[in-house]
Design an enzyme around this catalytic site. Structure first.
Site, PDB file in Angstrom:
ATOM      1  CE1 TYR B 442       0.709  -0.032   4.422  1.00 16.98           C
ATOM      2  CE2 TYR B 442      -1.587  -0.527   4.786  1.00 16.98           C
ATOM      3  CZ  TYR B 442      -0.330  -0.321   5.278  1.00 16.98           C
ATOM      4  OH  TYR B 442      -0.118  -0.403   6.613  1.00 16.98           O
ATOM      5  CD  GLU B 443      -0.393   5.253   1.866  1.00 17.84           C
ATOM      6  OE1 GLU B 443      -0.387   6.079   0.933  1.00 17.84           O
ATOM      7  OE2 GLU B 443      -1.346   5.154   2.652  1.00 17.84           O
TER       8      GLU B 443
END
Lengths: 596, 596
Positions: B442-443
């Site tokens: 994620y990110e």
């Protein structure tokens, strides 16, 4: 919810084009009649069973897990597991490579091994139930009395009964010399066995009528350590001489472990409270008897990770062709769509090819070992059997540790292809990663495998077994060294072969001075040798593919591309590993334990 | 059930001896009064909160997970999570590094960053609730109107309200240009927003009074792609001007994702059905505004894996000193016990030291970046601010990808130290591995980070930012090149510095011909640069340790041993990575997608 298609073409390539098993079988009286058609038919049917019966139960089995009823001591396996096992037994699958004397079909191990790859791809947790039976079968086949064989083997071969290995106790796993379970001899020749075992895979369930536990315990006054351990058959229900079931033996599941993966398999704490057992093999020689099972089990664990590598790859590939996200850096490849399929991106391909290359080399390597086991068991020439046995001994820790480390890498890369969806259970990818993780631990951690390889299998015979295998590599390098088209494979293969030789010498010399040098080098060393093996098989496969490239069959084109990827991207791991293995013990041992 | 002790001594070493933050703060007017005592006191209190309040909820939170009541749309977080959040708010922790104008305590980012390492060690899933608030705070602080700031910031700073980032939709994660959520302008200046979002961390819960969602959506007639995306504030309850809560906004959690890890965090599918939103920043420039959050979030994700690396290491160390199994290869070390503690075995030490070295270098590196952010925000000299900003831009993708890949390796090694017990949930180690896995995704996946580093941050400015950082490395090499005691660190540091320069040039040249060369090299390239950074920090730390070795303080002895381990065992990964990065695109791109 994903898919699994048995990789029949690649299996056939390995068996028929690379290993030429039909020719090999002609030299093995027990298998002389086994031909290509029989093999292909078995694998095709096996693939159907795996895809159609087992694969649909994999994700649901993971979600549901196993449950113990503490009142009845019964374990409920996930929905569908029992019915699938019934189908498996009815189709005769348990008997595939078993001895015809006990009802087996007598097929070669190498065929059974391919079958197990497919079962593991479809459902590792389910496959452990019959998988452990096979270990019990082999142990009783090798060490049982004629009566024990007559009583137990037909039931294990038919699959009516299953088996387990009860080794580990809370305070000892690797160090079995510390085990405490006790066996008291009885006047009737049986033993009363008491103790607590943990991590017993398939330890309790209702899938089979009976469970044949093979239990390590100590006789009274047994020597301490590993030389005082004996092996016992402890059936869940005590069988009558005709094979019918008698009374329930007090070997009960006390709890099911909550664990990271393989939730569909019941990992049990087993309590033995004066359970009746029968000695198998000689007193105090239980570990020797157990090692028969453990070698087969270590190949089996390698096959688990190979299976997971293949199925994770297949699913990641479908996703990578389907998922649209971003444009190719070198310009749109699907201009009619809102974005390109992610397989256009180089790093997505790197992840896919990592899994693909590990699967294909792992399949070639494991099939080769399985064929060597067939030769070890069945070749008429004792020298050939001895050579084959040596090679199996050498390669077993590699197949266990190298394939399971690779499976961890490959399933994680395949999951990464999915981005955020990879982390979500319903897509199925994260289960492969969780299931793959245990394979690096059980049946001897990968550290133990590396010590077995470097310490016992290589340094203890001054490298003789390794040299024999190295000579095969050298012979291949010599034979193909002048073929210009092969040079991209032969040059690095020759190079890694030389490096393995030098590295082994160097560590051997250092080990004379300080035994900790073995432990400090063993893990990276095993992976270096693993890569030499993979490079050897990829070079052989590339040779075949080059010869058949002109046929226009895209299978060979893909095989060549995968081999090139392996040499360019995966083999270079050895540059790191050799530095690590050579760096010595001092960087590990210098710091006092209290200062960590 | 494990333990966590805040590594205060090592944090103090990094802050005071390595980075000398007190001196740095003297140059930053906002922080000129912050001294060593304040910092140490904050970290000590923060460590207590992490160990005593959050850590006991980590395992239970994982087992219990989050549950959605579909009737009320309410999400129940694990037992204890709400109470812990209440304590967190009451102690004023949310305000630690926030702007005093809005109620913040105005402490430097570098202190807050150390605090977050501790929170993440204790409980990553819990820490994501306040962690995402911080992103919302920064975005509104940077891009909000005065009214928006006045309304939202005090509540986010106090922790009464929390925040989220609503970016991802089912068909787009990496490729936000494809997003479909719509925003219709209303006569009153607000917008009606509709669409479906997925993977929204902390998307719904009862821990705070209100949740401030920052939502990406398209205005009518917005340009297609990333240039037509706007950012909106969409509060769960619409606040009145005085901050009191008005009516419930129709942004509801439709489902909670079942996932591999971070079970204690509610990962929500969010449905917006004409929810009322307020534009933040300029129309169609939503991605720019979002990037402010994303840079901070990427550092935050690196800190998650650093936290997990530290706590996994601590627990593996306790186990390795406690667990008795086998004898040392070089003779018994605890002859009075039935076996030696496993820390005597070289490979157990290799696993422990891997996690230890990754934790210590990660702490130095991330603290350095956080300090650069403080300089970027607060230094009076614009040139200094610009240089600091450049360095933060360069290093952010490295901290995200390198620390999370390392965290995956480290938690898995720490789990392996436990053998079979590592796979069992009650020991807590397998949770660290599962939690660590999301951080690579994620990110922005780690592939995206590597493209950001190599493509945007390095090649797009012809390597200027990299050269500036490289000059610092060179200066350190020059300054210490004649110190014989430092040569074991300086020689390999100078070497990897040179290699990074050459590799960057080579890939840059190839990229002119074929943009796919960037994608083919980026992932191994990022890890090479990451190792250069780690080598730089370990060399600096070794220099301090050498200077203070004579003090007899064992801390420095351990630091030196860890640095030596790093250079001997971990830095050699670059030998593999450089070969992979140089191998080019053809081994990835040659095979047609259909032939995979």
């Amino acid at each position: 919810m994903g898919q699994y298609v048995a990789p029949l073409r690649d299996m056939q390539f390995v068996l028929h084009e690379l290993l030429k098993v039909e020719d090999e079988f002609k030299q093995l009286p027990a298998h002389a009649e086994i031909d290509r058609d029989i093999i292909n038919q078995v694998l095709e049917e096996g693939g159907k069973f795996a895809s159609e019966v087992l694969f649909p139960l994999n994700h649901s089995g993971d979600r549901e897990g196993c449950h113990l009823d503490k009142e009845t001591h019964k374990v409920k396996t996930p929905a569908g597991f029992e019915a699938a096992y019934k189908q498996y037994v009815e189709a005769g699958w348990p008997a595939l490579s078993c001895d015809p004397e006990y009802g087996g079909q007598g097929l070669p191990i190498v065929v059974n091994n391919c079958f197990y790859e497919m079962l593991n791809s479809a459902n590792q947790a389910w496959t452990m139930y019959p998988g452990l039976s096979h270990g019990a079968y082999e142990c009783i086949h090798e060490h049982g009395t004629p009566e024990q064989k007559a009583l137990y083997l037909p039931k294990l071969v038919s699959g009516e009964w299953t088996g387990t290995m009860c080794l580990t106790e809370p305070h000892c796993g690797t160090d079995l010399g510390m085990l405490r379970s006790k066996a008291e001899p009885q006047a009737d020749g049986t033993y009363k066995i008491s103790g607590g075992k943990i991590f017993i895979s398939a330890g309790e369930h209702e899938m089979s009528q009976n469970i044949v536990h093979l239990v390590l315990a100590r006789l009274p006054d047994a020597p301490s350590g590993t030389k005082g351990i004996s092996l016992f058959i402890v059936p869940k229900f005590i069988p009558n001489a005709d094979g019918s079931l008698g009374k329930r033996n007090p070997i009960f599941c006390g709890a099911i472990e909550e664990k990271m993966g393989i939730h569909g398999n019941s990992t049990c704490q087993m309590n033995l409270d004066n359970a009746t057992g029968w000695l198998i093999g000689e007193p105090n020689k239980g570990l020797n008897a157990m090692f028969v099972m453990m070698n087969a089990a270590r190949l089996g664990v390698g096959m688990q990770s190979l299976g997971l590598t293949e199925v994770a790859y297949q699913n990641a590939l479908v996703y990578a062709k389907d998922r649209l996200q971003m444009r190719s850096l070198s310009g749109p490849k699907a201009p009619d769509k809102p974005a390109d399929p992610i397989i256009v991106h180089p790093d997505v391909r790197r992840m896919l090819l990592t899994a693909k290359a590990f699967a294909e080399a792992g399949r070639a390597f494991s099939s080769y070992i399985a064929l060597q086991i067939d030769r070890e068991l069945n070749h008429p020439d004792e020298l050939v059997r001895k050579d084959a046995a040596d090679e199996v001994a050498l390669l077993t820790p590699i197949i266990k540790a190298f394939l399971t480390d690779n499976g961890w890498i490959a399933t994680s890369e395949a999951m990464q292809v999915y981005g955020g969806h990879g982390f979500i259970s319903e897509w199925g990818m994260e289960q492969y990663v969780r299931d793959a993780r245990i394979n690096m631990i059980y049946e001897g951690t990968n550290t133990i495998q590396s010590l077995d390889l470097l310490g016992r299998k290589i340094l203890m015979d001054n490298g003789a077994k390794l040299r024999k295998f190295g000579d095969k590599v050298k012979a291949f390098v010599e034979a193909n060294g002048t073929d210009e088209k092969m040079s991209e494979f032969i040059t690095p293969l020759g190079d890694i072969g030389d490096k393995v030789g030098k590295l082994t010498m160097e560590i051997g010399m250092k080990a004379f001075q300080n035994p900790d040098e073995v432990g400090a080098a063993a893990v990276p060393y095993l992976r270096v040798v693993g890569h030499m093996v993979f490079a050897y098989f990829f070079a052989q496969m590339a040779k075949i593919a080059l010869e058949k490239e002109a046929s226009g069959d895209n299978f060979y084109k893909a095989k060549l591309a995968t081999a090139r990827f392996y040499f360019a991207r995966l083999l270079p791991e050895t540059a790191m590993l050799i530095r690590q293995a050579r760096s010595g013990a001092s960087n590990l041992m210098a710091l006092e334990a209290d200062l960590f």
